[in-house]
Write an enzyme that holds these catalytic residues in place. Structure first.
Site: not given
Length: 508
Positions: A34, A439
């Site tokens: 599971c 940037d």
């Protein structure tokens, strides 16, 4: 995977979904495996054992739980965070390299021997490349069984199985049901996918803030290749066996995905590339906790937790677009890219929107006429050098690439400065620590927050954000009102012919 047995037990007992995909719980008494968040009553600790991959649990003789469907968990975030051999191998396996080229092809792409790859995958994941690819084939088969009316023989070969017998044996071993029983159990009474189209739900670890993710993709979309329509980001895909189209729509608990494919063998690869583009396997809890340690970033994280890095489905395509976008506006970059698409792109039919072409491959662009692009001569030379490196296989920007080697090769090309290299590293290579210190948007945000503003000083300060500087970049960019940070309005509706019923239940 967490190595502390008690920590794994606590995660299972608390049904902590954050660990889904990190490890799998196998129950010794039922022989079922599971996900940690399985809704059933947790077994006793002495009846649990843990595996780092679904393939390892399957190889040990456990079958998938029918309640929590562990094969549909989000992928482990490690494979997109790391650049070592195992992570590169996992990215390539997810992209279908083993199914297409076998283990020898995987070894060639990675530059290691088959024995070395097998040994390292077994040591970390408990399964070798063939078992990992088999597990992926089983998941692809389940999706096709549940969501299409394809004959089982076609499903088997589309999922990558070499024979019907192997397909039947694998599906029964993994899901404890025959292919026919699986279709009858989960698809009874539900509409199936239309011809060539499949509808899925792509899971992710919450939280997820979709604004900058889908806003960036929509704002930079190249006409003909990408569009924002009816609340979904749509784009064409270049896949190993033919072109495809995907529509991705953000939902609170999943990403709604519709795929139009010319060849069902490309299903697993298409899903993998879409998950990678949307960064759906990230671990936002770990990332946000680390970035919040900086008091200047903490308010940004608290305001909109779970930001993802918008990545790409095709590394070479993005590198070309990054060069086209050097020192110009987003709108101008889109115009340049659209001209190349119209002239060199491969035409494609879109049954549900306005997409017209695949973005041209490096080989198709290699003979382009530089005069067609209204760019400085130096940038034309940069584009030509990039295309030569890609066509001659001197530069690898695909999912299994070596990030540092690619950076070094890009930096050696004319016209590739830090901004272009780090942009490609962040979005095409997927390096979570790529950082654009030069940037302008990052520097403006840094100024407003009281962070250093010169690239060198900002780079030094950013060391505290490692290894998540690409995510820090998203939080910094999001301080502006640029369209890349805003989820667009719904946009035009799909043509009436595309509004046929489809099944929505399958997940991956």
């Amino acid at each position: 995977m967490p190595t502390d047995f008690d920590a794994c037990v606590r995660a299972v007992q608390s049904k902590d979904a954050r660990f889904d995909g990190w490890f799998f719980t196998a129950v010794l008494t039922t022989r079922i495996y599971c996900r940690p968040s399985c809704p059933v009553v947790p077994p006793k600790a002495e009846n649990m054992t843990f595996y780092p991959s679904a393939a390892a649990a399957q190889q040990a003789g456990f079958r998938a739980c029918k309640r929590c469907r562990p094969d549909a968990s989000p992928g482990s975030p490690q494979w997109n965070e790391r650049a070592d051999l195992v992570a590169r191998a996992m990215r390539l396996i997810a992209d279908g390299v083993v199914d297409r080229d076998g283990v020898p092809g995987l070894a060639t792409r990675l530059g290691y021997s088959e024995r070395q790859i097998e040994r390292q995958l077994l040591a970390e994941l408990g399964a070798g490349p063939l078992a990992l690819a088999r597990s992926q084939r089983a998941q692809t088969a389940r999706l096709l069984i549940e969501t299409t009316t394809m004959p089982m023989g076609d499903v088997a070969f589309a999922a990558g199985f070499a024979s019907i017998r192997t397909f039947n044996d694998t599906v029964r071993a993994v899901f404890a049901l025959s292919p026919g029983e699986l279709r009858a159990r989960l698809a009874k009474g539900r509409p199936s996918a239309t011809a060539g189209m499949i509808a899925l739900r792509l899971p992710f670890r919450r939280p997820l803030t979709p604004d900058n993710l889908f806003g960036h993709l929509a704002a930079t979309a190249v006409p003909g290749v990408e569009e924002w329509r009816a609340g979904a980001y749509r784009r064409t895909l270049r896949l190993p066996n033919g072109p495809g189209i995907v529509a991705l729509r953000p939902q609170p608990k999943h990403i709604a995905c519709q795929l139009w494919l010319t060849d069902w063998r490309d299903l697993a690869q298409a899903i993998s590339r879409c998950r990678r583009m949307l960064d759906l396997d990230a671990d936002p809890s770990a990332i946000d906790a680390s970035l919040s340690a900086d008091p200047l970033l903490a308010p940004l994280v608290a305001k909109a937790p779970g930001r993802r890095v918008p990545r790409v489905t095709d590394g070479p395509e993005f590198a070309v677009r990054a060069v086209l976008g050097q020192q110009i506006s987003v709108a101008a970059a889109r115009t340049h890219a659209a001209r190349l698409v119209a002239a060199y792109g491969e035409p494609i039919a879109d049954p549900a929107g306005g997409l017209t072409h695949l973005f041209p491959s490096p080989a198709a662009l290699a003979d382009h006429d530089p005069a067609e692009l209204a760019m400085p001569q130096t940038r034309k030379a940069t584009l030509s050098a990039l295309l030569r490196a890609l066509v001659d296989d001197e530069l690898d920007l695909d999912v299994g690439s070596d990030w540092q080697r690619a950076r070094a090769r890009l930096s050696a090309l004319p016209g590739f400065g830090p901004w272009t290299v780090e942009t490609i590293a962040m979005r095409a290579l997927g390096d979570p620590d790529a950082f654009l210190a030069t940037d302008l948007g990052v520097r403006y945000a840094a100024r407003d927050l009281g962070l250093p503003t010169t690239p060198a000083a900002l780079l030094r300060h950013s060391a505290a954000w490692q290894p998540w500087r690409a995510y820090a970049t998203q939080y910094l960019w999001a301080t502006s009102d640029h369209p890349i940070n805003i989820l667009p309005p719904s946009g035009p509706e799909a043509p009436p012919a595309a509004k046929s019923p489809t099944k929505k239940g399958a997940s991956r």
